[in-house]
Design a protein around this motif. Structure first.
Motif, PDB file in Angstrom:
ATOM      1  N   GLU A  14      49.229  85.041  90.739  1.00 21.56           N
ATOM      2  CA  GLU A  14      48.363  86.025  90.099  1.00 21.56           C
ATOM      3  C   GLU A  14      47.936  87.149  91.044  1.00 21.56           C
ATOM      4  OE1 GLU A  14      45.106  84.042  88.142  1.00 21.56           O
ATOM      5  OE2 GLU A  14      46.443  82.529  87.275  1.00 21.56           O
ATOM      6  N   ASN A  15      48.423  87.132  92.264  1.00 24.81           N
ATOM      7  CA  ASN A  15      48.022  88.129  93.263  1.00 24.81           C
ATOM      8  C   ASN A  15      49.126  89.182  93.419  1.00 24.81           C
ATOM      9  OD1 ASN A  15      47.412  89.583  95.614  1.00 24.81           O
ATOM     10  ND2 ASN A  15      46.449  87.823  96.586  1.00 24.81           N
ATOM     11  N   PRO A  16      48.868  90.431  93.047  1.00 25.19           N
ATOM     12  CA  PRO A  16      49.906  91.466  93.156  1.00 25.19           C
ATOM     13  C   PRO A  16      50.280  91.805  94.601  1.00 25.19           C
ATOM     14  CG  PRO A  16      47.801  92.435  92.522  1.00 25.19           C
ATOM     15  CD  PRO A  16      47.609  90.950  92.491  1.00 25.19           C
ATOM     16  N   ASN A  17      49.460  91.408  95.569  1.00 28.06           N
ATOM     17  CA  ASN A  17      49.782  91.667  96.979  1.00 28.06           C
ATOM     18  C   ASN A  17      50.821  90.696  97.528  1.00 28.06           C
ATOM     19  OD1 ASN A  17      47.791  93.778  97.395  1.00 28.06           O
ATOM     20  ND2 ASN A  17      46.261  92.167  97.197  1.00 28.06           N
ATOM     21  N   ILE A  18      51.025  89.579  96.850  1.00 27.71           N
ATOM     22  CA  ILE A  18      51.985  88.571  97.304  1.00 27.71           C
ATOM     23  C   ILE A  18      53.278  88.764  96.531  1.00 27.71           C
ATOM     24  CG2 ILE A  18      52.453  86.096  97.474  1.00 27.71           C
ATOM     25  CD1 ILE A  18      49.430  85.678  97.865  1.00 27.71           C
ATOM     26  N   VAL A  19      54.300  89.227  97.230  1.00 24.30           N
ATOM     27  CA  VAL A  19      55.547  89.603  96.557  1.00 24.30           C
ATOM     28  C   VAL A  19      56.536  88.453  96.440  1.00 24.30           C
ATOM     29  CG1 VAL A  19      55.344  92.034  97.189  1.00 24.30           C
ATOM     30  CG2 VAL A  19      56.554  90.473  98.722  1.00 24.30           C
ATOM     31  N   ASP A  20      56.421  87.457  97.304  1.00 28.39           N
ATOM     32  CA  ASP A  20      57.375  86.344  97.263  1.00 28.39           C
ATOM     33  C   ASP A  20      56.740  85.120  97.924  1.00 28.39           C
ATOM     34  OD1 ASP A  20      59.680  84.995  96.699  1.00 28.39           O
ATOM     35  OD2 ASP A  20      60.963  86.117  98.077  1.00 28.39           O
ATOM     36  N   VAL A  21      57.096  83.942  97.409  1.00 36.95           N
ATOM     37  CA  VAL A  21      56.564  82.681  97.932  1.00 36.95           C
ATOM     38  C   VAL A  21      57.717  81.698  98.095  1.00 36.95           C
ATOM     39  CG1 VAL A  21      55.003  80.736  97.512  1.00 36.95           C
ATOM     40  CG2 VAL A  21      54.356  83.028  96.759  1.00 36.95           C
ATOM     41  N   GLN A  22      57.747  81.036  99.237  1.00 38.08           N
ATOM     42  CA  GLN A  22      58.660  79.913  99.448  1.00 38.08           C
ATOM     43  C   GLN A  22      57.817  78.678  99.749  1.00 38.08           C
ATOM     44  OE1 GLN A  22      61.822  80.416 102.326  1.00 38.08           O
ATOM     45  NE2 GLN A  22      62.178  82.534 101.722  1.00 38.08           N
ATOM     46  N   VAL A  23      58.248  77.536  99.231  1.00 40.46           N
ATOM     47  CA  VAL A  23      57.566  76.271  99.499  1.00 40.46           C
ATOM     48  C   VAL A  23      58.515  75.369 100.277  1.00 40.46           C
ATOM     49  CG1 VAL A  23      56.497  74.213  98.499  1.00 40.46           C
ATOM     50  CG2 VAL A  23      56.165  76.442  97.404  1.00 40.46           C
ATOM     51  N   LEU A  24      58.022  74.859 101.393  1.00 39.99           N
ATOM     52  CA  LEU A  24      58.744  73.848 102.157  1.00 39.99           C
ATOM     53  C   LEU A  24      57.969  72.543 102.054  1.00 39.99           C
ATOM     54  CD1 LEU A  24      60.814  72.703 104.143  1.00 39.99           C
ATOM     55  CD2 LEU A  24      59.488  73.740 106.011  1.00 39.99           C
ATOM     56  N   ASP A  25      58.494  71.609 101.292  1.00 37.65           N
ATOM     57  CA  ASP A  25      57.920  70.270 101.161  1.00 37.65           C
ATOM     58  C   ASP A  25      58.630  69.401 102.199  1.00 37.65           C
ATOM     59  OD1 ASP A  25      57.430  67.591 100.435  1.00 37.65           O
ATOM     60  OD2 ASP A  25      57.265  68.086  98.307  1.00 37.65           O
ATOM     61  N   LEU A  26      57.954  69.115 103.304  1.00 36.05           N
ATOM     62  CA  LEU A  26      58.617  68.449 104.425  1.00 36.05           C
ATOM     63  C   LEU A  26      59.170  67.078 104.057  1.00 36.05           C
ATOM     64  CD1 LEU A  26      56.278  69.439 107.403  1.00 36.05           C
ATOM     65  CD2 LEU A  26      58.562  70.318 106.892  1.00 36.05           C
ATOM     66  N   TYR A  27      58.452  66.339 103.220  1.00 36.91           N
ATOM     67  CA  TYR A  27      58.957  65.023 102.807  1.00 36.91           C
ATOM     68  C   TYR A  27      60.145  65.161 101.866  1.00 36.91           C
ATOM     69  CZ  TYR A  27      55.087  62.536 105.000  1.00 36.91           C
ATOM     70  OH  TYR A  27      54.208  62.013 105.918  1.00 36.91           O
ATOM     71  N   GLN A  28      60.039  66.050 100.910  1.00 34.12           N
ATOM     72  CA  GLN A  28      61.123  66.243  99.949  1.00 34.12           C
ATOM     73  C   GLN A  28      62.380  66.761 100.653  1.00 34.12           C
ATOM     74  OE1 GLN A  28      60.665  69.167  96.619  1.00 34.12           O
ATOM     75  NE2 GLN A  28      60.631  67.299  95.386  1.00 34.12           N
ATOM     76  N   ALA A  29      62.182  67.620 101.656  1.00 30.87           N
ATOM     77  CA  ALA A  29      63.308  68.156 102.425  1.00 30.87           C
ATOM     78  C   ALA A  29      63.874  67.132 103.411  1.00 30.87           C
ATOM     79  CB  ALA A  29      62.868  69.404 103.175  1.00 30.87           C
ATOM     80  N   GLN A  30      63.202  66.006 103.524  1.00 30.41           N
ATOM     81  CA  GLN A  30      63.574  64.955 104.488  1.00 30.41           C
ATOM     82  C   GLN A  30      63.692  65.522 105.907  1.00 30.41           C
ATOM     83  OE1 GLN A  30      67.073  63.224 102.528  1.00 30.41           O
ATOM     84  NE2 GLN A  30      65.737  61.627 101.708  1.00 30.41           N
ATOM     85  N   PHE A  31      62.708  66.356 106.247  1.00 30.34           N
ATOM     86  CA  PHE A  31      62.656  66.905 107.602  1.00 30.34           C
ATOM     87  C   PHE A  31      62.526  65.753 108.593  1.00 30.34           C
ATOM     88  CE2 PHE A  31      60.572  68.558 111.359  1.00 30.34           C
ATOM     89  CZ  PHE A  31      61.280  69.723 111.597  1.00 30.34           C
ATOM     90  N   ASN A  32      63.316  65.791 109.650  1.00 26.59           N
ATOM     91  CA  ASN A  32      63.261  64.744 110.668  1.00 26.59           C
ATOM     92  C   ASN A  32      62.270  65.161 111.750  1.00 26.59           C
ATOM     93  OD1 ASN A  32      63.593  62.759 112.540  1.00 26.59           O
ATOM     94  ND2 ASN A  32      65.777  63.080 112.851  1.00 26.59           N
ATOM     95  N   PRO A  33      61.103  64.496 111.824  1.00 25.76           N
ATOM     96  CA  PRO A  33      60.079  64.908 112.784  1.00 25.76           C
ATOM     97  C   PRO A  33      60.309  64.375 114.197  1.00 25.76           C
ATOM     98  CG  PRO A  33      59.270  63.074 111.501  1.00 25.76           C
ATOM     99  CD  PRO A  33      60.631  63.391 110.963  1.00 25.76           C
ATOM    100  N   VAL A  34      61.356  63.574 114.387  1.00 24.92           N
ATOM    101  CA  VAL A  34      61.575  62.899 115.678  1.00 24.92           C
ATOM    102  C   VAL A  34      62.292  63.827 116.647  1.00 24.92           C
ATOM    103  CG1 VAL A  34      62.631  60.915 116.818  1.00 24.92           C
ATOM    104  CG2 VAL A  34      61.665  60.663 114.517  1.00 24.92           C
TER     105      VAL A  34
END
Length: 195
Positions: free
Chosen positions: A29-49
């Motif tokens: 709802e904010n006209p100043n924000i033109v694009d959003v990306q979401v990184l879900d670390l668990y869903q992406a199976q990011f390896n934190p090790v």
């Protein structure tokens, strides 16, 4: 304004997920924000090790091809939003593993021979949205504000990010935790922010 939201919680039925949805609703709802990306670390199976051996050296982490897409996201973003719970007085290990690998020398900062290195992520802003079981004042009085100091001074200021805002919510497992008011506060912030 381009916004990267990094979500760190394994359960999509969690309050953290509700905060993520409040962020996204406000951004939409904010006209100043033109694009959003979401990184879900668990869903992406990011390896934190962290792995360092004869093939992987710490000094080369800034160019690790396995992390290239994540580096591109950070460079792309004007605003970085972190949504996570506070466990044992700090962010989850998954998020800390992401930080360990992504905010590497040669990418996020450059040693220049002085006491403080040159931050390479200048001009960006960060919003940290965290929730915890204990009272809101617990980290301040019992932990010497360690969470905010860790995130603001030891991490973001170090890499050149000077604008850091915190939404640190306590009592979130209590029926008196005012969940809806807190969700609304986050939503309003992202609906109205101009960077």
């Amino acid at each position: 304004m381009k916004t990267l939201v990094i979500y760190t919680h394994p359960n999509h039925q969690s309050l953290s997920y509700a905060f993520l949805q409040a962020v996204l609703r406000g951004c939409e709802e904010n006209p100043n924000i033109v694009d959003v990306q979401v990184l879900d670390l668990y869903q992406a199976q990011f390896n934190p090790v962290l792995v360092f051996n004869e093939n992987k050296r710490r000094r080369d982490m800034h160019a690790d091809p396995d992390l290239a897409a994540y580096r591109e996201q950070l460079l792309w973003a004007d605003q970085i939003v972190l949504v996570y719970p506070i466990w044992w007085g700090r962010p989850p290990a998954m998020l800390m593993g992401y930080i360990d690998q992504m905010f590497a020398s040669g990418f996020a900062y450059r040693d220049n021979g002085s006491l403080i290195p040159e931050g390479l992520l200048k001009g960006k802003s960060v919003v940290c949205i965290s929730s915890m079981k204990g009272p809101t004042f617990y980290p301040f009085f019992w932990l010497n504000n360690a969470h905010k100091i860790l995130m603001r001074k030891a991490l973001f200021n170090y890499v050149g990010i000077k604008r850091t805002k915190f939404f640190e919510f306590g009592n979130m497992e209590s029926t008196r935790g005012k969940h809806q008011q807190k969700l609304e506060k986050v939503y309003r912030h992202f609906r109205n922010t101009a960077h």
